[in-house]
Write a protein that holds these residues in place. Structure first.
Motif, PDB file in Angstrom:
ATOM      1  N   SER A  44       0.833  -1.208   0.000  1.00 24.45           N
ATOM      2  CA  SER A  44       0.000   0.000   0.000  1.00 24.45           C
ATOM      3  C   SER A  44       0.867   1.256   0.000  1.00 24.45           C
ATOM      4  CB  SER A  44      -0.909   0.027   1.225  1.00 24.45           C
ATOM      5  OG  SER A  44      -1.973  -0.858   1.050  1.00 24.45           O
ATOM      6  N   THR A  45       1.973   1.202   0.721  1.00 26.84           N
ATOM      7  CA  THR A  45       2.884   2.337   0.749  1.00 26.84           C
ATOM      8  C   THR A  45       3.375   2.655  -0.662  1.00 26.84           C
ATOM      9  OG1 THR A  45       3.597   1.558   2.890  1.00 26.84           O
ATOM     10  CG2 THR A  45       4.934   3.251   1.863  1.00 26.84           C
ATOM     11  N   LEU A  46       3.710   1.606  -1.393  1.00 31.03           N
ATOM     12  CA  LEU A  46       4.195   1.783  -2.757  1.00 31.03           C
ATOM     13  C   LEU A  46       3.117   2.474  -3.606  1.00 31.03           C
ATOM     14  CD1 LEU A  46       6.824   1.041  -4.149  1.00 31.03           C
ATOM     15  CD2 LEU A  46       5.777  -1.089  -4.897  1.00 31.03           C
ATOM     16  N   LEU A  47       1.893   1.986  -3.445  1.00 27.15           N
ATOM     17  CA  LEU A  47       0.776   2.562  -4.198  1.00 27.15           C
ATOM     18  C   LEU A  47       0.565   4.030  -3.820  1.00 27.15           C
ATOM     19  CD1 LEU A  47      -1.620   1.446  -6.098  1.00 27.15           C
ATOM     20  CD2 LEU A  47      -2.999   1.751  -4.068  1.00 27.15           C
ATOM     21  N   ARG A  48       0.641   4.294  -2.528  1.00 24.15           N
ATOM     22  CA  ARG A  48       0.401   5.658  -2.068  1.00 24.15           C
ATOM     23  C   ARG A  48       1.514   6.611  -2.509  1.00 24.15           C
ATOM     24  NH1 ARG A  48      -3.072   6.424   2.099  1.00 24.15           N
ATOM     25  NH2 ARG A  48      -1.607   7.731   3.197  1.00 24.15           N
ATOM     26  N   MET A  49       2.691   6.069  -2.717  1.00 25.45           N
ATOM     27  CA  MET A  49       3.763   6.921  -3.256  1.00 25.45           C
ATOM     28  C   MET A  49       3.478   7.287  -4.704  1.00 25.45           C
ATOM     29  SD  MET A  49       7.384   5.886  -1.580  1.00 25.45           S
ATOM     30  CE  MET A  49       7.361   4.139  -1.683  1.00 25.45           C
ATOM     31  N   VAL A  50       2.897   6.342  -5.440  1.00 25.88           N
ATOM     32  CA  VAL A  50       2.519   6.659  -6.821  1.00 25.88           C
ATOM     33  C   VAL A  50       1.432   7.730  -6.823  1.00 25.88           C
ATOM     34  CG1 VAL A  50       1.533   5.747  -8.949  1.00 25.88           C
ATOM     35  CG2 VAL A  50       3.152   4.363  -7.645  1.00 25.88           C
ATOM     36  N   ALA A  51       0.503   7.612  -5.863  1.00 24.66           N
ATOM     37  CA  ALA A  51      -0.595   8.584  -5.783  1.00 24.66           C
ATOM     38  C   ALA A  51      -0.113   9.946  -5.297  1.00 24.66           C
ATOM     39  CB  ALA A  51      -1.675   8.062  -4.839  1.00 24.66           C
ATOM     40  N   GLY A  52       1.025   9.948  -4.567  1.00 23.05           N
ATOM     41  CA  GLY A  52       1.510  11.211  -4.024  1.00 23.05           C
ATOM     42  C   GLY A  52       1.051  11.441  -2.598  1.00 23.05           C
ATOM     43  N   LEU A  53       0.472  10.428  -1.967  1.00 24.28           N
ATOM     44  CA  LEU A  53       0.000  10.588  -0.592  1.00 24.28           C
ATOM     45  C   LEU A  53       1.110  10.291   0.407  1.00 24.28           C
ATOM     46  CD1 LEU A  53      -3.448   8.862  -1.095  1.00 24.28           C
ATOM     47  CD2 LEU A  53      -2.991  11.298  -0.971  1.00 24.28           C
ATOM     48  N   GLU A  54       2.187   9.691  -0.060  1.00 21.88           N
ATOM     49  CA  GLU A  54       3.359   9.485   0.792  1.00 21.88           C
ATOM     50  C   GLU A  54       4.559  10.101   0.077  1.00 21.88           C
ATOM     51  OE1 GLU A  54       3.475   7.953   3.720  1.00 21.88           O
ATOM     52  OE2 GLU A  54       1.665   6.713   3.767  1.00 21.88           O
ATOM     53  N   GLY A  65       6.322   9.740 -18.870  1.00 24.67           N
ATOM     54  CA  GLY A  65       7.497  10.494 -19.280  1.00 24.67           C
ATOM     55  C   GLY A  65       7.802  11.710 -18.433  1.00 24.67           C
ATOM     56  N   LYS A  66       7.095  11.866 -17.326  1.00 25.95           N
ATOM     57  CA  LYS A  66       7.321  13.048 -16.499  1.00 25.95           C
ATOM     58  C   LYS A  66       7.686  12.613 -15.090  1.00 25.95           C
ATOM     59  CE  LYS A  66       4.567  16.629 -14.966  1.00 25.95           C
ATOM     60  NZ  LYS A  66       3.187  17.024 -14.789  1.00 25.95           N
ATOM     61  N   LEU A  67       8.732  13.204 -14.543  1.00 26.81           N
ATOM     62  CA  LEU A  67       9.102  12.894 -13.163  1.00 26.81           C
ATOM     63  C   LEU A  67       8.060  13.497 -12.221  1.00 26.81           C
ATOM     64  CD1 LEU A  67      11.449  11.713 -11.376  1.00 26.81           C
ATOM     65  CD2 LEU A  67      12.243  14.064 -11.170  1.00 26.81           C
ATOM     66  N   ILE A  68       7.454  12.653 -11.381  1.00 28.01           N
ATOM     67  CA  ILE A  68       6.361  13.180 -10.550  1.00 28.01           C
ATOM     68  C   ILE A  68       6.695  13.183  -9.062  1.00 28.01           C
ATOM     69  CG2 ILE A  68       4.499  12.644 -12.168  1.00 28.01           C
ATOM     70  CD1 ILE A  68       3.958  10.128 -10.429  1.00 28.01           C
ATOM     71  N   ASN A  69       7.942  12.946  -8.714  1.00 26.55           N
ATOM     72  CA  ASN A  69       8.319  12.902  -7.287  1.00 26.55           C
ATOM     73  C   ASN A  69       7.745  14.055  -6.484  1.00 26.55           C
ATOM     74  OD1 ASN A  69       9.860  10.751  -7.924  1.00 26.55           O
ATOM     75  ND2 ASN A  69      11.638  11.436  -6.767  1.00 26.55           N
ATOM     76  N   GLU A  70       7.887  15.264  -7.022  1.00 26.74           N
ATOM     77  CA  GLU A  70       7.529  16.458  -6.258  1.00 26.74           C
ATOM     78  C   GLU A  70       6.188  17.029  -6.680  1.00 26.74           C
ATOM     79  OE1 GLU A  70       9.302  17.485  -3.694  1.00 26.74           O
ATOM     80  OE2 GLU A  70      10.781  15.907  -4.039  1.00 26.74           O
ATOM     81  N   VAL A  71       5.502  16.316  -7.573  1.00 23.08           N
ATOM     82  CA  VAL A  71       4.237  16.856  -8.070  1.00 23.08           C
ATOM     83  C   VAL A  71       3.139  16.598  -7.044  1.00 23.08           C
ATOM     84  CG1 VAL A  71       2.536  16.743  -9.925  1.00 23.08           C
ATOM     85  CG2 VAL A  71       4.958  16.463 -10.441  1.00 23.08           C
ATOM     86  N   ASP A  72       2.299  17.604  -6.832  1.00 24.52           N
ATOM     87  CA  ASP A  72       1.189  17.494  -5.885  1.00 24.52           C
ATOM     88  C   ASP A  72       0.201  16.427  -6.365  1.00 24.52           C
ATOM     89  OD1 ASP A  72       0.266  19.016  -3.502  1.00 24.52           O
ATOM     90  OD2 ASP A  72      -1.562  19.074  -4.707  1.00 24.52           O
ATOM     91  N   PRO A  73      -0.390  15.681  -5.403  1.00 23.73           N
ATOM     92  CA  PRO A  73      -1.324  14.621  -5.807  1.00 23.73           C
ATOM     93  C   PRO A  73      -2.405  15.102  -6.775  1.00 23.73           C
ATOM     94  CG  PRO A  73      -1.113  14.677  -3.410  1.00 23.73           C
ATOM     95  CD  PRO A  73      -0.198  15.718  -3.943  1.00 23.73           C
ATOM     96  N   SER A  74      -2.882  16.314  -6.532  1.00 24.41           N
ATOM     97  CA  SER A  74      -3.969  16.801  -7.381  1.00 24.41           C
ATOM     98  C   SER A  74      -3.511  17.064  -8.816  1.00 24.41           C
ATOM     99  CB  SER A  74      -4.549  18.074  -6.788  1.00 24.41           C
ATOM    100  OG  SER A  74      -3.531  19.029  -6.646  1.00 24.41           O
TER     101      SER A  74
END
Lengths: 350, 283
Positions: A44-54, A65-74
């Protein structure tokens, strides 16, 4: 680069718990990926990191093709279905579906059309004016999915969405999710601890244990060819039987029997894995089973018993065979379908 | 239907309770409809007299005070403004500070919460001199702002809102985030509608609290145009000693009855929400 790319993703919680260890994974566009593992394994942690909740402690996540590490979940354009659905209790179904669209500044007519289309697809058009508290479990589930679909996101994330439903509904919704995913064609990640759900839904599945992907592959690959003791034990129902053994000169000796000419150069302590369904009764027997209990499922019988050394063992046979409690069965392994694992590392050696 | 003895006893207790609450109010009301002389000579009344309109008219419109300018009607308006301002601002500020405490997980959230909570031990009456000094330095004496502002922070309401927000599942926030809600829209679109029953209940409590303030307005106001109902109550009682002829007992009762009306109205209008908040949770 594939559609969703995880590179050496690590999650360490502030209290020092390492939930995910340097995990790399790629998901192709339109693929249905399932993360399966016991509770607390980090799926679940892995999934939530994809979602941006962790937050991501280390590593990179790329989406389309876009780095989303710092992108807001919304801003990530992902949609998630939660375990308890997380429907908005004070809004009716229509507004539950429309809320995300309103926040994106879409005009009223378009929202109405999109909501109606999604409601039609999920057969919830009749309930649009109801509050979530007036819906049944299955209907709530549909609304939760509708809320995801209506936004037309790049990726669907499912966090154990079926675990709150009763058994029958779960099977029905499982089918519907699969059908829907094929119809809409959206890339999806589905998290579950239920291996049957994992096997039936997945295009590919990742078996996760202790924050590490133990094995990645199609359901059949994983079932037929488990790479580790954990995967072998986790996938398959009833569970694979494990026996202690020892290999010397290509001969495996276990309690009460030997297998010669095994396909491995490994020597030493091993675990021998045999699936209950890969056994059959025969004259030149390998394993002797004293029957304790028979579960009759109709199509199959699950026979539980003990070996000579009092070890519990399970054998699955066709339902038309009658087996009495207390009987002695002589069993053989079909087509040499057995798995040998290094006892110390848990790695497969044959 | 068979009535059990226990039910009869329960009902008797309840009826006694109701009488205990209602009878004094009725006596006040009935007595307010007589002549003062009648009440002074014959005692309080249980039946309605013929002076109702006259007494109420007099109480509402008679000019009183040293300046002979302030009327009871004006005092009612003042009290209403003060109570409304206090209740509204208390609810808004408490809800927002609870939101900050629960959802913004900064390190000092817990100590700050306890600091707010400790202020329960320091009611306005205890800090009345420093409060007066501040308000007076700001030049806010004899103004509605001065009446309202020092009373708008509420530890009680903050506490209740905090406890309520804590019961809202995290998934709701996460789901809203994925739906593109920002901090402000989560508050407005989710927390406010979800806590509307809570808001109604807090509003009632705080309105009555604000309405019944006595010491603060007494110290704060020197101009009679800012006098409040509770202050007026004192005036109408002391008036007769300084004054002329008979104590105006009937008018006093009329004043008491009138002073009850605004809080009763607030409770009546909001009780639907209030009861809803007690019996159902919409989460």
């Amino acid at each position: 680069m594939s559609f969703l790319d995880l590179k050496n993703v690590t999650k360490i919680y502030p209290n020092g718990t390492k939930a995910v260890h340097e995990t790399s994974l790629s998901v192709e566009e339109g693929e249905f990926m399932v993360f399966v593992g016991p509770s607390g394994c980090g799926k679940s942690t892995l999934l939530r990191m994809v979602a941006g909740l962790e937050d991501i402690t280390e590593g990179d996540i790329n989406l389309d093709g876009k780095l989303i590490n710092e992108v807001d979940p919304s801003e990530r354009d992902v949609a998630m279905v939660f375990q308890n659905y997380a429907l908005y209790p004070h809004m009716n179904v229509y507004n539950n579906l429309a809320y995300g669209l309103k926040n994106r500044g879409i005009d009223k007519e378009t929202i109405e059309q999109k909501v109606n289309d999604a409601a039609k697809l999920l057969q919830i058009s009749d309930y649009l004016q109801r509050k979530p508290s007036m819906l049944s479990g299955g209907q709530r589930q549909r609304v939760a999915m509708g809320r995801a679909i209506v936004r037309n996101p790049k990726i669907f994330l499912f966090d154990e969405p079926l675990s709150n439903l009763d058994a029958k509904l779960r099977i029905q919704m499982r089918l519907e999710i699969k059908k829907l995913q094929q119809k809409v064609g959206v890339t999806s990640i589905f998290v579950t601890h239920d291996q049957v759900e994992a096997m039936t839904l997945a295009d590919r599945l990742a078996v996760i244990n202790n924050g590490i992907i133990e094995q990645l592959g199609t359901p059949i690959e994983i079932y037929d060819n488990p790479k580790s003791l954990f995967v072998a034990g986790f996938i398959g129902s009833p569970q694979m039987n494990f026996l202690d053994g020892n290999i010397k000169n290509k001969t495996l000796s276990a309690e009460g029997f030997e297998i010669k000419d095994i396909d491995s150069d490994f020597e030493g302590e091993v675990k021998l894995g045999i699936r209950p369904e890969h056994l059959s009764q025969s004259e030149n027997s390998l394993i002797n089973l004293k029957v304790d209990l028979v579960e009759q499922l109709g199509s199959d019988n699950l026979v539980y018993g003990q070996l000579k050394d009092k070890k519990d063992f399970c054998y699955r046979c066709p339902g038309n065979l009658t087996i009495e409690k207390g009987a002695d069965l002589s069993l053989n392994i079909e087509n040499n379908k057995y798995y040998i694992f290094d006892k110390s590392t848990g790695k497969r050696v044959n | 239907m068979k009535i059990k003895p226990l039910q009869i006893i329960a009902h008797i207790i309840l009826i006694l309770g109701v009488l205990l609450m209602v009878v004094p109010i009725w006596i006040s009301f009935a007595s307010s409809s007589h002549d003062s002389v009648t009440i002074l000579t014959e005692g309080m009344k249980f039946h309605i007299g013929d002076q109702l309109a006259r007494n109420y008219n007099e109480v509402l419109n008679e000019k009183g005070g040293w300046s002979e300018e302030v009327t009871a009607a004006k005092m009612f308006i003042n009290s209403f403004i003060m109570a409304l301002g206090i209740a509204t601002l208390k609810v808004v500020i408490s809800a927002m500070s609870a939101y900050a405490l629960v959802y913004y997980r900064f390190k000092l959230a817990v100590p700050i919460f306890w600091l707010i909570f400790i202020t329960l031990l320091v009611p306005l009456e205890v800090r009345i001199f420093p409060s007066y000094k501040i308000v007076s330095d700001l030049g806010l004496t004899n103004s509605y702002t001065g009446l309202i502002l020092p009373l708008v922070a509420s530890a009680t309401a903050t506490f209740f809102f905090r406890q309520f927000y804590k019961t809202i599942p995290d998934e709701l926030l996460e789901s809203a985030k994925l739906d593109g809600a920002n901090a402000w829209s989560f508050f407005i679109d989710f927390l406010v509608p979800l806590s509307k029953t809570m808001i109604a209940a807090m509003f009632i409590f705080m309105f009555v609290y604000g309405y019944s303030q006595y010491l603060w307005p007494l110290i704060m106001t020197t101009a009679e145009e800012y006098w409040t109902v509770v202050m007026g109550m004192k005036i109408i009682y002391t008036e007769s000693y300084e004054g002329v002829a008979l104590p105006r007992t009937a008018e006093r009762f009329a004043y008491i009855i009138l002073s009850m009306i605004p809080p009763v109205l607030v409770v009546v209008f909001l009780q639907k929400w209030f009861i809803k908040g007690l019996i159902q949770t919409e989460k």
